[in-house]
Design a protein around this motif. Structure first.
Motif, short mmCIF file in Angstrom:
data_model
loop_
_atom_site.label_atom_id
_atom_site.label_comp_id
_atom_site.label_asym_id
_atom_site.label_seq_id
_atom_site.Cartn_x
_atom_site.Cartn_y
_atom_site.Cartn_z
N HIS A 9 0.83 -1.20 0.00
CA HIS A 9 0.00 0.00 0.00
C HIS A 9 0.87 1.26 0.00
CE1 HIS A 9 0.17 -1.23 4.31
NE2 HIS A 9 0.48 0.04 4.47
N TRP A 22 -4.76 6.93 2.62
CA TRP A 22 -4.56 5.76 1.77
C TRP A 22 -4.62 6.22 0.32
CZ3 TRP A 22 -3.85 0.72 3.32
CH2 TRP A 22 -3.93 -0.25 2.32
N THR A 27 -5.36 -4.23 1.00
CA THR A 27 -5.66 -4.09 2.43
C THR A 27 -5.14 -5.28 3.22
OG1 THR A 27 -7.83 -5.09 2.13
CG2 THR A 27 -7.70 -2.67 2.03
N THR A 28 -4.53 -6.25 2.52
CA THR A 28 -3.98 -7.43 3.19
C THR A 28 -2.47 -7.50 2.99
OG1 THR A 28 -4.33 -8.83 1.25
CG2 THR A 28 -6.11 -8.73 2.88
#
Length: 110
Positions: A9, A22, A27-28
């Motif tokens: 990210h 963001w 998101t993982t």
């Protein structure tokens, strides 16, 4: 090591608001890279989760990302030799150079 989490990210810091925002990415942890076609920008392109990479912003405002240790397009962990360009305005990644897979032996150190 492959046991620690790597992320892909991208965040940016808003100084007046004293907040992180963001921008792009999964998101993982340990996301697999989506390389697409070398030199072709796409909304689906994204570098895999990694750490120890190098990045800089050029005079045209593009963010460049090179290598590190993380996931290739097959989900394999290892040393990466991929070069990416991120267009901040368009919110799109382009895979520019290097290999997308460590299956060819390049980059893998074990």
């Amino acid at each position: 090591s492959s046991q620690t989490n790597k992320f892909n990210h991208l965040m940016k810091y808003n100084i007046p608001l004293n907040e992180w925002m963001w921008v792009t990415g999964s998101t993982t942890a340990n996301a697999v890279g989506v390389y697409g076609t070398k030199g072709a920008t796409s909304l689906s392109n994204i570098p895999g989760g990694r750490f120890a990479s190098v990045s800089f912003q050029d005079a045209n405002g593009f963010l460049w990302l090179f290598g590190g240790y993380g996931r290739d397009n097959n989900g394999s962990f290892g040393i990466l030799n991929d070069l990416w360009k991120y267009n901040i305005t368009m919110n799109q990644w382009t895979w520019m150079k290097g290999t997308g897979s460590m299956d060819n032996g390049h980059g893998r150190f074990w």
